[in-house]
Design a protein around this motif. Structure first.
Motif, PDB file in Angstrom:
ATOM      1  N   ALA A 231     -48.561 -78.186  87.969  1.00 48.98           N
ATOM      2  CA  ALA A 231     -48.643 -79.031  86.781  1.00 48.98           C
ATOM      3  C   ALA A 231     -48.377 -78.172  85.558  1.00 48.98           C
ATOM      4  CB  ALA A 231     -50.018 -79.687  86.682  1.00 48.98           C
ATOM      5  N   GLY A 232     -48.042 -78.830  84.446  1.00 50.50           N
ATOM      6  CA  GLY A 232     -47.890 -78.092  83.204  1.00 50.50           C
ATOM      7  C   GLY A 232     -46.430 -77.869  82.843  1.00 50.50           C
ATOM      8  N   ASN A 233     -46.216 -77.246  81.682  1.00 49.52           N
ATOM      9  CA  ASN A 233     -44.861 -77.046  81.173  1.00 49.52           C
ATOM     10  C   ASN A 233     -44.568 -75.564  80.989  1.00 49.52           C
ATOM     11  OD1 ASN A 233     -46.648 -76.615  79.132  1.00 49.52           O
ATOM     12  ND2 ASN A 233     -45.600 -77.885  77.607  1.00 49.52           N
ATOM     13  N   ILE A 234     -45.165 -74.734  81.825  1.00 50.90           N
ATOM     14  CA  ILE A 234     -44.938 -73.298  81.782  1.00 50.90           C
ATOM     15  C   ILE A 234     -43.761 -72.955  82.696  1.00 50.90           C
ATOM     16  CG2 ILE A 234     -45.911 -71.042  82.390  1.00 50.90           C
ATOM     17  CD1 ILE A 234     -47.142 -72.166  79.903  1.00 50.90           C
ATOM     18  N   HIS A 235     -42.885 -72.060  82.197  1.00 52.32           N
ATOM     19  CA  HIS A 235     -41.724 -71.657  82.984  1.00 52.32           C
ATOM     20  C   HIS A 235     -41.749 -70.136  83.157  1.00 52.32           C
ATOM     21  CE1 HIS A 235     -40.259 -75.701  82.237  1.00 52.32           C
ATOM     22  NE2 HIS A 235     -40.442 -75.491  80.943  1.00 52.32           N
ATOM     23  N   PHE A 236     -41.946 -69.698  84.395  1.00 55.53           N
ATOM     24  CA  PHE A 236     -41.960 -68.267  84.666  1.00 55.53           C
ATOM     25  C   PHE A 236     -40.536 -67.730  84.747  1.00 55.53           C
ATOM     26  CE2 PHE A 236     -46.172 -69.514  86.122  1.00 55.53           C
ATOM     27  CZ  PHE A 236     -46.962 -68.486  85.612  1.00 55.53           C
ATOM     28  N   ASN A 237     -40.386 -66.467  84.394  1.00 61.77           N
ATOM     29  CA  ASN A 237     -39.069 -65.822  84.369  1.00 61.77           C
ATOM     30  C   ASN A 237     -38.705 -65.337  85.775  1.00 61.77           C
ATOM     31  OD1 ASN A 237     -36.705 -64.671  83.545  1.00 61.77           O
ATOM     32  ND2 ASN A 237     -37.636 -63.025  82.364  1.00 61.77           N
ATOM     33  N   ASN A 238     -38.551 -66.288  86.690  1.00 63.11           N
ATOM     34  CA  ASN A 238     -38.323 -65.948  88.088  1.00 63.11           C
ATOM     35  C   ASN A 238     -36.927 -65.403  88.366  1.00 63.11           C
ATOM     36  OD1 ASN A 238     -40.936 -66.741  88.970  1.00 63.11           O
ATOM     37  ND2 ASN A 238     -40.298 -68.886  88.908  1.00 63.11           N
ATOM     38  N   GLU A 239     -36.046 -65.450  87.380  1.00 62.91           N
ATOM     39  CA  GLU A 239     -34.690 -64.933  87.573  1.00 62.91           C
ATOM     40  C   GLU A 239     -34.533 -63.500  87.074  1.00 62.91           C
ATOM     41  OE1 GLU A 239     -32.456 -66.552  89.387  1.00 62.91           O
ATOM     42  OE2 GLU A 239     -34.124 -67.964  89.657  1.00 62.91           O
ATOM     43  N   ASP A 240     -35.598 -62.936  86.539  1.00 58.39           N
ATOM     44  CA  ASP A 240     -35.541 -61.548  86.082  1.00 58.39           C
ATOM     45  C   ASP A 240     -35.211 -60.638  87.270  1.00 58.39           C
ATOM     46  OD1 ASP A 240     -36.396 -59.399  83.937  1.00 58.39           O
ATOM     47  OD2 ASP A 240     -37.442 -58.862  85.792  1.00 58.39           O
ATOM     48  N   ALA A 241     -34.182 -59.828  87.130  1.00 57.84           N
ATOM     49  CA  ALA A 241     -33.683 -59.015  88.244  1.00 57.84           C
ATOM     50  C   ALA A 241     -34.724 -58.031  88.760  1.00 57.84           C
ATOM     51  CB  ALA A 241     -32.420 -58.276  87.812  1.00 57.84           C
ATOM     52  N   HIS A 242     -35.444 -57.394  87.842  1.00 54.22           N
ATOM     53  CA  HIS A 242     -36.451 -56.408  88.237  1.00 54.22           C
ATOM     54  C   HIS A 242     -37.580 -57.079  89.014  1.00 54.22           C
ATOM     55  CE1 HIS A 242     -38.491 -52.558  87.965  1.00 54.22           C
ATOM     56  NE2 HIS A 242     -39.591 -53.165  87.530  1.00 54.22           N
ATOM     57  N   CYS A 243     -38.035 -58.214  88.525  1.00 53.32           N
ATOM     58  CA  CYS A 243     -39.107 -58.948  89.202  1.00 53.32           C
ATOM     59  C   CYS A 243     -38.660 -59.436  90.576  1.00 53.32           C
ATOM     60  CB  CYS A 243     -39.545 -60.144  88.347  1.00 53.32           C
ATOM     61  SG  CYS A 243     -40.374 -59.708  86.800  1.00 53.32           S
ATOM     62  N   LYS A 244     -37.421 -59.924  90.660  1.00 54.53           N
ATOM     63  CA  LYS A 244     -36.898 -60.429  91.926  1.00 54.53           C
ATOM     64  C   LYS A 244     -36.791 -59.310  92.958  1.00 54.53           C
ATOM     65  CE  LYS A 244     -33.545 -63.429  92.034  1.00 54.53           C
ATOM     66  NZ  LYS A 244     -32.236 -64.105  91.764  1.00 54.53           N
ATOM     67  N   GLU A 245     -36.331 -58.165  92.527  1.00 49.98           N
ATOM     68  CA  GLU A 245     -36.183 -57.043  93.455  1.00 49.98           C
ATOM     69  C   GLU A 245     -37.550 -56.552  93.941  1.00 49.98           C
ATOM     70  OE1 GLU A 245     -34.146 -54.271  95.808  1.00 49.98           O
ATOM     71  OE2 GLU A 245     -33.523 -56.114  94.786  1.00 49.98           O
ATOM     72  N   PHE A 246     -38.509 -56.495  93.023  1.00 49.46           N
ATOM     73  CA  PHE A 246     -39.870 -56.090  93.408  1.00 49.46           C
ATOM     74  C   PHE A 246     -40.430 -57.037  94.453  1.00 49.46           C
ATOM     75  CE2 PHE A 246     -44.459 -56.845  92.689  1.00 49.46           C
ATOM     76  CZ  PHE A 246     -44.943 -55.617  93.127  1.00 49.46           C
ATOM     77  N   ALA A 247     -40.306 -58.336  94.216  1.00 46.85           N
ATOM     78  CA  ALA A 247     -40.832 -59.324  95.156  1.00 46.85           C
ATOM     79  C   ALA A 247     -40.129 -59.217  96.505  1.00 46.85           C
ATOM     80  CB  ALA A 247     -40.660 -60.730  94.583  1.00 46.85           C
ATOM     81  N   LYS A 248     -38.818 -59.018  96.477  1.00 42.51           N
ATOM     82  CA  LYS A 248     -38.056 -58.903  97.720  1.00 42.51           C
ATOM     83  C   LYS A 248     -38.504 -57.691  98.529  1.00 42.51           C
ATOM     84  CE  LYS A 248     -33.326 -58.265  99.439  1.00 42.51           C
ATOM     85  NZ  LYS A 248     -31.896 -58.107  99.050  1.00 42.51           N
ATOM     86  N   VAL A 249     -38.613 -56.554  97.862  1.00 42.02           N
ATOM     87  CA  VAL A 249     -38.992 -55.317  98.559  1.00 42.02           C
ATOM     88  C   VAL A 249     -40.422 -55.405  99.090  1.00 42.02           C
ATOM     89  CG1 VAL A 249     -39.427 -52.846  98.254  1.00 42.02           C
ATOM     90  CG2 VAL A 249     -37.375 -53.881  97.276  1.00 42.02           C
ATOM     91  N   LEU A 250     -41.338 -55.884  98.244  1.00 39.34           N
ATOM     92  CA  LEU A 250     -42.733 -55.940  98.654  1.00 39.34           C
ATOM     93  C   LEU A 250     -42.933 -56.933  99.801  1.00 39.34           C
ATOM     94  CD1 LEU A 250     -45.642 -55.108  98.374  1.00 39.34           C
ATOM     95  CD2 LEU A 250     -45.915 -56.761  96.511  1.00 39.34           C
ATOM     96  N   ASN A 251     -42.348 -58.092  99.689  1.00 38.50           N
ATOM     97  CA  ASN A 251     -42.474 -59.077 100.769  1.00 38.50           C
ATOM     98  C   ASN A 251     -41.885 -58.537 102.067  1.00 38.50           C
ATOM     99  OD1 ASN A 251     -43.708 -61.718  99.953  1.00 38.50           O
ATOM    100  ND2 ASN A 251     -42.218 -61.536  98.305  1.00 38.50           N
ATOM    101  N   GLY A 252     -40.766 -57.835 101.945  1.00 39.31           N
ATOM    102  CA  GLY A 252     -40.156 -57.252 103.129  1.00 39.31           C
ATOM    103  C   GLY A 252     -41.045 -56.221 103.794  1.00 39.31           C
ATOM    104  N   ARG A 253     -41.663 -55.377 102.991  1.00 41.27           N
ATOM    105  CA  ARG A 253     -42.530 -54.334 103.538  1.00 41.27           C
ATOM    106  C   ARG A 253     -43.790 -54.914 104.172  1.00 41.27           C
ATOM    107  NH1 ARG A 253     -42.127 -49.805  98.626  1.00 41.27           N
ATOM    108  NH2 ARG A 253     -39.997 -49.100  99.134  1.00 41.27           N
ATOM    109  N   VAL A 254     -44.355 -55.926 103.549  1.00 41.07           N
ATOM    110  CA  VAL A 254     -45.547 -56.547 104.109  1.00 41.07           C
ATOM    111  C   VAL A 254     -45.210 -57.266 105.418  1.00 41.07           C
ATOM    112  CG1 VAL A 254     -47.286 -58.357 103.761  1.00 41.07           C
ATOM    113  CG2 VAL A 254     -46.752 -56.756 101.906  1.00 41.07           C
TER     114      VAL A 254
END
Length: 371
Positions: free
Chosen positions: A4-27
């Motif tokens: 809910a709500g009108n907040i928009h996270f910066n999910n397309e930020d390259a640095h954030c995306k790479e961090f999430a990809k690497v961390l999820n992969g390692r876990v």
């Protein structure tokens, strides 16, 4: 569950995306290499039996033996400790879908919250949707909303009474479950219905009202009704025991849940004029969460792994019994990507820092808006 709500996270930020990809992969690689499930295991099943027994065994003793005075209150306190343990270590994983790979098992464990008087659906909306999605964001995360005479965010208007909240907050923490089972659930479901968020997360609003009212009736029938009809305790003694039980439960829940996002290290990110946040939703969790007492096996076990708050917010779909094992992976990856990983050493140190944070939030220096 739906957001809910009108907040928009910066999910397309390259640095954030790479961090999430690497961390999820390692876990994911960790679980594959160990050949283990991300869900609960024998430790989790033992804890389930233990916490339910810690709650119900003292109740049976009270009914059967009818102890007097401090003995009765001691058993009521044990019930409260067990009640908090059920919330922290059983229903929490169930309502996140991380207790078991089977949905029906998760639902059953989630409904242990109804068993001890509260409502699972309200919890899912407040905690899973609003808190986990909008952690420490004013007007979106209900956990930092002003409550009575408490101030949990620099964006909340400051009142004179907040100067003393670091002293009286512990009593309000203790009242938490008492208000939840008596008043809060009814206020919550009405609020969520008006906001429209209830319609997005349930198949039938009427059914949820029936579940709420029905399970409340069952709860009060056995927790109050059985002592009334099967013991010689007076009404006042029964209510005192009920109240003391909830004081113990509320404090137990409060000292685990509250510090994790209310310490000096955390941030209170604000969206820009278009509602856009600086970071992705995934990375946002590391800026707004703090781990504590991670070396304490007792705190980790009783607290349902919620002292590993960072791991919980990053991987709520993973059962808490695995958090201590994946924490080194998160630490290493966060360091590589220059992303903060906040952690406190001891439990009592954390309580002191939490108290200092609450004290600071009662001063003019903490204001972000005009009082």
């Amino acid at each position: 569950m739906s957001e809910a709500g009108n907040i928009h996270f910066n999910n397309e930020d390259a640095h954030c995306k790479e961090f999430a990809k690497v961390l999820n992969g390692r876990v994911n690689d960790y679980f594959k290499s160990k050949g283990i499930s991300k869900y609960g295991n024998g430790e989790m099943y033992f804890k389930t039996v233990f916490m339910l027994s810690l709650f119900f065994a003292p109740f049976v003793a009270i009914i059967y033996f009818e102890p007097a005075g401090w003995a009765a209150l001691g058993l009521a306190i044990l019930m409260g400790i067990g009640m908090a343990g059920i919330g922290l270590g059983i229903m929490h994983d169930g309502n996140h879908g991380s207790y078991s790979k089977h949905k029906w098992v998760n639902n059953l464990m989630g409904y242990t919250l109804n068993l001890v008087g509260a409502n699972a659906m309200n919890w899912k909306i407040q905690h899973n949707v609003k808190h986990h999605t909008y952690t420490n964001i004013e007007d979106h995360d209900e956990d930092i909303e002003p409550k009575a005479i408490l101030r949990f965010s620099p964006a909340t208007p400051l009142k004179k009474v907040h100067k003393y909240q670091y002293l009286y907050v512990w009593f309000f923490y203790s009242l938490g479950t008492f208000f939840w089972v008596t008043i809060k659930d009814f206020a919550k479901i009405t609020r969520y219905k008006k906001e429209g968020i209830l319609y997005k997360n349930v198949k039938s609003v009427l059914t949820e009202y029936i579940i709420l009212i029905g399970t409340k009736m069952i709860y009060f029938s056995w927790i109050i009704g059985i002592p009334v009809f099967l013991t010689s305790y007076t009404g006042g003694e029964i209510f005192l025991g009920f109240f003391v039980m909830h004081l113990a439960a509320g404090l137990g829940v409060g000292v685990i849940f509250q510090p994790a996002h209310l310490l000096p290290e955390v941030e209170y990110p604000e969206p820009d004029e278009n509602g856009k946040m600086k970071y992705s939703r995934f990375v946002h969790q590391l800026y707004t969460s703090v781990n504590f007492a991670n070396k304490s096996k007792l705190v980790t076990w009783y607290g349902g792994g919620l002292n590993f708050q960072i791991e919980h917010h990053l991987f709520p779909h993973i059962c808490h019994v695995h958090y201590s094992s994946i924490a080194p992976i998160v630490i290493e990856t966060a360091r590589e990507f220059n992303i903060p990983y906040h952690a406190k050493e001891g439990f009592f140190e954390t309580m002191m820092e939490h108290t200092k944070m609450l004290k600071w939030l009662g001063t003019p220096d903490s204001q972000l808006v005009e009082a």
